[in-house]
Write an enzyme that holds these catalytic residues in place. Sequence first.
Site, PDB file in Angstrom:
ATOM      1  N   ARG A 157       0.618  -1.461  -0.045  1.00 18.45           N
ATOM      2  CA  ARG A 157       0.053   0.072  -0.092  1.00 18.45           C
ATOM      3  C   ARG A 157       0.843   1.295   0.019  1.00 18.45           C
ATOM      4  O   ARG A 157       0.660   2.308  -0.679  1.00 18.45           O
ATOM      5  CB  ARG A 157      -0.896  -0.077   1.307  1.00 18.45           C
TER       6      ARG A 157
ATOM      7  N   ASP B 157      -6.940  -7.098  -6.258  1.00 20.62           N
ATOM      8  CA  ASP B 157      -6.388  -7.808  -5.072  1.00 20.62           C
ATOM      9  C   ASP B 157      -7.725  -8.992  -4.580  1.00 20.62           C
ATOM     10  O   ASP B 157      -8.225  -8.772  -3.581  1.00 20.62           O
ATOM     11  CB  ASP B 157      -6.181  -6.869  -4.014  1.00 20.62           C
TER      12      ASP B 157
ATOM     13  N   CYS C 267      -3.291 -14.337  -3.684  1.00 16.66           N
ATOM     14  CA  CYS C 267      -3.071 -14.947  -2.310  1.00 16.66           C
ATOM     15  C   CYS C 267      -3.248 -16.433  -2.219  1.00 16.66           C
ATOM     16  O   CYS C 267      -3.165 -17.013  -1.257  1.00 16.66           O
ATOM     17  CB  CYS C 267      -3.732 -14.069  -1.280  1.00 16.66           C
TER      18      CYS C 267
ATOM     19  N   ASP D  88     -16.165  -3.584  -4.320  1.00 13.65           N
ATOM     20  CA  ASP D  88     -16.382  -4.726  -3.485  1.00 13.65           C
ATOM     21  C   ASP D  88     -17.532  -5.471  -3.474  1.00 13.65           C
ATOM     22  O   ASP D  88     -18.541  -4.585  -3.502  1.00 13.65           O
ATOM     23  CB  ASP D  88     -15.700  -4.320  -2.139  1.00 13.65           C
TER      24      ASP D  88
HETATM   25  N1  SAH Z   1      -7.544  -5.088  -1.191  1.00 13.00           N
HETATM   26  C1  SAH Z   1      -7.985  -5.202   0.242  1.00 13.00           C
HETATM   27  C2  SAH Z   1      -8.217  -6.717   0.522  1.00 13.00           C
HETATM   28  C3  SAH Z   1      -9.064  -7.466  -0.345  1.00 13.00           C
HETATM   29  S1  SAH Z   1      -9.747  -8.950   0.212  1.00 13.00           S
HETATM   30  C4  SAH Z   1      -7.376  -4.614   1.372  1.00 13.00           C
HETATM   31  O1  SAH Z   1      -6.008  -3.860   0.792  1.00 13.00           O
HETATM   32  O2  SAH Z   1      -7.334  -4.488   2.467  1.00 13.00           O
HETATM   33  C5  SAH Z   1     -10.773  -9.549  -0.993  1.00 13.00           C
HETATM   34  C6  SAH Z   1     -12.034  -8.719  -1.043  1.00 13.00           C
HETATM   35  O3  SAH Z   1     -12.843  -9.193  -1.959  1.00 13.00           O
HETATM   36  C7  SAH Z   1     -13.099  -9.002   0.158  1.00 13.00           C
HETATM   37  O4  SAH Z   1     -13.348  -7.483   0.560  1.00 13.00           O
HETATM   38  C8  SAH Z   1     -14.316  -9.498  -0.559  1.00 13.00           C
HETATM   39  O5  SAH Z   1     -15.594  -8.722   0.097  1.00 13.00           O
HETATM   40  C9  SAH Z   1     -14.126  -9.042  -1.818  1.00 13.00           C
HETATM   41  N2  SAH Z   1     -15.104  -9.918  -2.529  1.00 13.00           N
HETATM   42  C10 SAH Z   1     -15.082 -11.028  -2.905  1.00 13.00           C
HETATM   43  N3  SAH Z   1     -15.648 -11.813  -3.890  1.00 13.00           N
HETATM   44  C11 SAH Z   1     -16.060 -10.428  -4.774  1.00 13.00           C
HETATM   45  C12 SAH Z   1     -16.532 -10.374  -5.976  1.00 13.00           C
HETATM   46  N4  SAH Z   1     -17.161 -11.506  -6.826  1.00 13.00           N
HETATM   47  N5  SAH Z   1     -16.612  -9.050  -6.337  1.00 13.00           N
HETATM   48  C13 SAH Z   1     -15.952  -8.100  -5.822  1.00 13.00           C
HETATM   49  N6  SAH Z   1     -15.401  -8.087  -4.623  1.00 13.00           N
HETATM   50  C14 SAH Z   1     -15.451  -9.331  -3.977  1.00 13.00           C
END
Ligand code: SAH
Length: 390
Positions: free
Chosen positions: A210, A294, A334, A248
């Site tokens: 970040r 992500d 991940c 999200d």
């Molecule tokens: N980038 C974030 C972490 C992401 S974790 C950070 O820096 O903190 C993954 C995220 O993807 C979660 O918040 C989850 O709610 C979201 N997610 C899961 N499936 C999804 C989808 N199909 N479309 C959009 N978001 C999704």
Amino acid sequence: MDTVILKKGRANPLWHGHPWVYSGAIDRVQGAAQAGDAVLVRDAEGRPIGQGFYNPRSQIRVRLVTRGEAPIDAALIAARLAEAVQLRQRIGLPSDETDAFRLVNSEGDGLPGLVIDRYREVAAVQFTALGMKQREAQVFDAVAALPGIRSVVEVSAGGFSDVEGFASATRTVRGPETGEVECRENGLTLWVDPLHGQKTGMFLDQRDNRRRIAELARGARMLDVYSYAGGFALAALRGGAKSATCIDSSARALERIRLHAERNQLGPLEVHEADAFRFLEQATPRSYDLVVVDPPKFARAKKDLDAALKGYQRLNALALNVCASDALWATCSCSQLVTEELFERVIAGAAQQAGRRVQLLSAASQGPDHPTPPAFPEGRYLKFLLFRVV
Ligand code: SAH
């Protein structure tokens, strides 16, 4: 003590520091070890390798805790915890800028099956192995005794409890009940709720990435896909981005971003509750200068790997479509099963599919508060690849 004896030729990884004994490496078990008990591991020649937690339910039959002879008890757990605290201090955590960080990273801190995230005065504990869960009172007492810790919270283990065979709930286990905790990451003030968030409340593994995004954000129209609480978007705005857009599927996560932006006086910000694929399919092509993707883990088991790779390729091809010319683009995985080499190949495929030329600028992983033993690829799960899109 009950003893696990390995097959001939199967001890080398363990001698090199790998902390897991897989079921296929075991020749025989002497004694009547129960799930969660401490056992001694010996190689085929009878040489003692170390002691660890035994679990006949799991493919990871033994998780080594110590190479020494001292028992796995409260004193050992407290000593390892003290070492973990000392390591964080050595790398500057906590600091004025950051007091949300990982305090214990399981095998990487010699405490297999134990994850502890610290949010200022609150410690959020998660168990991922039965042997450690059975010693929870020792863990909670040791954590509660650390200077600066007011409350200790246990966060449910999710999928791990099925594999390992234990029940866990999210609750406060030491100190006063806690709600939202105010804490800081890279100078940004955040409000984390370990009792109601995803993971332990935050995805701390991306902190250094970040910061990198903040450094690259000046003047950019930024897009944060799978934004959760907006870690990347907020960092970008703080770094001088012209605007940030967050995607999200969780309404709760988006609410948190709005709150974070407002309280840190950052903007302009747009948030969309949407599926990432659907959003990208409909977004205006070439409209962002800085894009972060992500997603959650696509590959949980080996059988999912092919589908996961296809998913990553399609997602990233879509993300490339919205990158302006000369954009910077960070894409993450991940999934521990997707190696960096494999992930790079998938990205190359996505670039071809999208008809864009990309240059790999850097490859990063989780931050140093997520240490791992060397020769333990299972522990280094995060890939963060930064590209320029020509
Ligand atoms: N980038 C974030 C972490 C992401 S974790 C950070 O820096 O903190 C993954 C995220 O993807 C979660 O918040 C989850 O709610 C979201 N997610 C899961 N499936 C999804 C989808 N199909 N479309 C959009 N978001 C999704």
